[in-house]
Design a protein around this motif. Structure first.
Motif, PDB file in Angstrom:
ATOM      1  N   ASN A 297       0.870  -1.162   0.000  1.00  0.00           N
ATOM      2  CA  ASN A 297       0.000   0.000   0.000  1.00  0.00           C
ATOM      3  C   ASN A 297       0.915   1.223   0.000  1.00  0.00           C
ATOM      4  O   ASN A 297       1.579   1.501   0.996  1.00  0.00           O
ATOM      5  CB  ASN A 297      -0.901  -0.006   1.240  1.00  0.00           C
TER       6      ASN A 297
ATOM      7  N   LYS B  81       0.241   4.396  -0.101  1.00  0.00           N
ATOM      8  CA  LYS B  81      -0.197   5.539   0.711  1.00  0.00           C
ATOM      9  C   LYS B  81       0.251   5.375   2.156  1.00  0.00           C
ATOM     10  O   LYS B  81       0.759   6.309   2.757  1.00  0.00           O
ATOM     11  CB  LYS B  81      -1.714   5.698   0.629  1.00  0.00           C
ATOM     12  N   THR B  82       0.041   4.195   2.724  1.00  0.00           N
ATOM     13  CA  THR B  82       0.415   3.962   4.123  1.00  0.00           C
ATOM     14  C   THR B  82       1.832   3.409   4.257  1.00  0.00           C
ATOM     15  O   THR B  82       2.360   3.332   5.363  1.00  0.00           O
ATOM     16  CB  THR B  82      -0.557   2.969   4.788  1.00  0.00           C
TER      17      THR B  82
ATOM     18  N   ASN C 229       2.737   0.377   3.933  1.00  0.00           N
ATOM     19  CA  ASN C 229       2.688  -0.911   4.615  1.00  0.00           C
ATOM     20  C   ASN C 229       2.665  -2.008   3.568  1.00  0.00           C
ATOM     21  O   ASN C 229       2.061  -1.841   2.510  1.00  0.00           O
ATOM     22  CB  ASN C 229       1.442  -1.032   5.497  1.00  0.00           C
TER      23      ASN C 229
END
Length: 130
Positions: free
Chosen positions: A92, A94-95, A97
């Motif tokens: 991901n 955006k995060t 992770n």
């Protein structure tokens, strides 16, 4: 008799510990990533080190996992001894992770540590911008 048992167990434990600590490190020579739109191969030492650190420090998540969607990348890691290991990499961006699923054990999730996940996300984001 008890002393002999304790001594035997201690020696076995010590031998196992020595084996684990002295075991030769497998060197990664390349990492190939394939997504729906791109294929990237990393062979430079800086990128290889990021992948190596990420793979070595994963945390096995208990239980089995059923991931609904396709992975961000199909990842093929080639070692100097000609061993090839395949993973699915889910990231991901955006995060920052991510986690891995080893092809040979597709029910176990390998969670990337935060620091390694961030480094990997940054590396892959840089590649996607170029």
């Amino acid at each position: 008799m008890k002393k002999i048992s304790i001594l035997s167990i201690s020696i076995i434990f010590l031998l196992i510990l020595i084996f684990v600590l002295v075991r030769p490190k497998q060197d990664i020579i390349s990492v190939n990533l394939v997504s729906e739109t791109t294929e990237i191969t990393y062979t430079d030492s800086e990128s290889i080190q990021i992948f190596d650190d990420a793979i070595r420090t994963v945390k096995k998540v208990r239980g089995s996992v059923d991931v609904g969607g396709p992975p961000t990348y199909r990842m093929t890691v080639t070692y100097a001894n000609s061993e090839v290991v395949e993973y699915s990499l889910y990231m991901n961006f955006k995060t920052k992770n991510g986690f891995l699923i080893k092809k040979s054990n597709s029910e176990k999730m390998l969670d990337l540590k935060d620091h390694n996940s961030e480094e990997l996300a940054d590396l892959l984001s840089k590649e996607n911008r170029e």
